[in-house]
Scaffold this active site. Sequence first.
Site, PDB file in Angstrom:
ATOM      1  N   LYS A 155      -3.069   5.895  -4.222  1.00  0.00           N
ATOM      2  CA  LYS A 155      -4.158   6.798  -3.838  1.00  0.00           C
ATOM      3  C   LYS A 155      -4.109   8.116  -4.611  1.00  0.00           C
ATOM      4  O   LYS A 155      -3.040   8.597  -5.006  1.00  0.00           O
ATOM      5  CB  LYS A 155      -4.088   7.087  -2.328  1.00  0.00           C
TER       6      LYS A 155
ATOM      7  N   ASP B 194       0.840  -1.202   0.000  1.00  0.00           N
ATOM      8  CA  ASP B 194       0.000   0.000   0.000  1.00  0.00           C
ATOM      9  C   ASP B 194       0.871   1.246   0.000  1.00  0.00           C
ATOM     10  O   ASP B 194       1.648   1.483   0.928  1.00  0.00           O
ATOM     11  CB  ASP B 194      -0.892  -0.008   1.251  1.00  0.00           C
TER      12      ASP B 194
ATOM     13  N   TYR C 189       3.145   9.969  -0.735  1.00  0.00           N
ATOM     14  CA  TYR C 189       4.247   9.388   0.040  1.00  0.00           C
ATOM     15  C   TYR C 189       5.595   9.609  -0.646  1.00  0.00           C
ATOM     16  O   TYR C 189       6.640   9.468  -0.007  1.00  0.00           O
ATOM     17  CB  TYR C 189       4.049   7.880   0.254  1.00  0.00           C
TER      18      TYR C 189
ATOM     19  N   HIS D 183      -7.865   9.661  -1.433  1.00  0.00           N
ATOM     20  CA  HIS D 183      -7.086   9.704  -0.187  1.00  0.00           C
ATOM     21  C   HIS D 183      -7.821  10.377   0.978  1.00  0.00           C
ATOM     22  O   HIS D 183      -7.733   9.917   2.116  1.00  0.00           O
ATOM     23  CB  HIS D 183      -5.750  10.404  -0.445  1.00  0.00           C
TER      24      HIS D 183
END
Length: 273
Positions: free
Chosen positions: A74, A44, A49, A107
């Site tokens: 996401k 994930d 990120y 998200h």
Amino acid sequence: MKEFILNNGVKIPAVGLGVFRVNDANAAYETVKSALSVGYRHIDTAMIYGNEEEVGKAIKDSRVPRQEIFLTTKLWNDDQRSGKVKEALDASLERLGTNYVDLYLVHWPVRGTYVSVWKKMEEIYRAGKVKAIGVSNYHPHHLDDLLQEAEIVPAVNQIECYPYLAQEPLIKYCKEKGIYPEAWGPLGAGQSDILVHPVVTEIAKKYNKSAAQIVLRWNLERGVIVIPKSVHKERQIENLTISNFQLTDTEVKQISSLNKDLRLGSDPDNFNF
């Protein structure tokens, strides 16, 4: 490895690896490669990120066939606000080095856009670039709004969930709607004392398991997918090894009773990013 079946028939491994805050490129690469080598088949990540490229490279270099890996990423908030859903997905796919993801999540519920964004999520699902679509950090009222307009029910709602934030009403709501709950920060995101709480440590002694294994198993017993983060191989193995025991209903309730509605992340009704 235990799997759950999503509302469109897609199978998802019940335990995955989260890579939130694995910011260093080499660390992200080695973390995912290590996880795949010890048996993880669910990874994930997210655009925000900043490690999609490293995740994709680790998957490729792992030699594990892509179709054996359940990969989630996401849609970030800025792309929701600009309406660039398809473009954002295409950019993620390019960074990940794949032509599809198994699960694409919105998200956060960006006020004023999340219903219209869901329509675009449905379009990319029908186009075949994602095996399933879902949301993250959605309260019941967000889902109520979305479901009034949706043709496709979200497959997953990824939420902050650990024993001090047990989320029982939201989990019950999701299950009633056919939406699988998935826990991020299932061990308290490194900011909680939950792993030394006497209730958890006593149960851990009984089963000769770690406190982390008990907390993860608690969520699985409730039908919640978990995506713990760990950059250490031995912890990755530990987090994955939770299928060989079961908690009693009483023990599940004991752990659930530790709930304080204590968030370590942002409240989906009040965030500024």
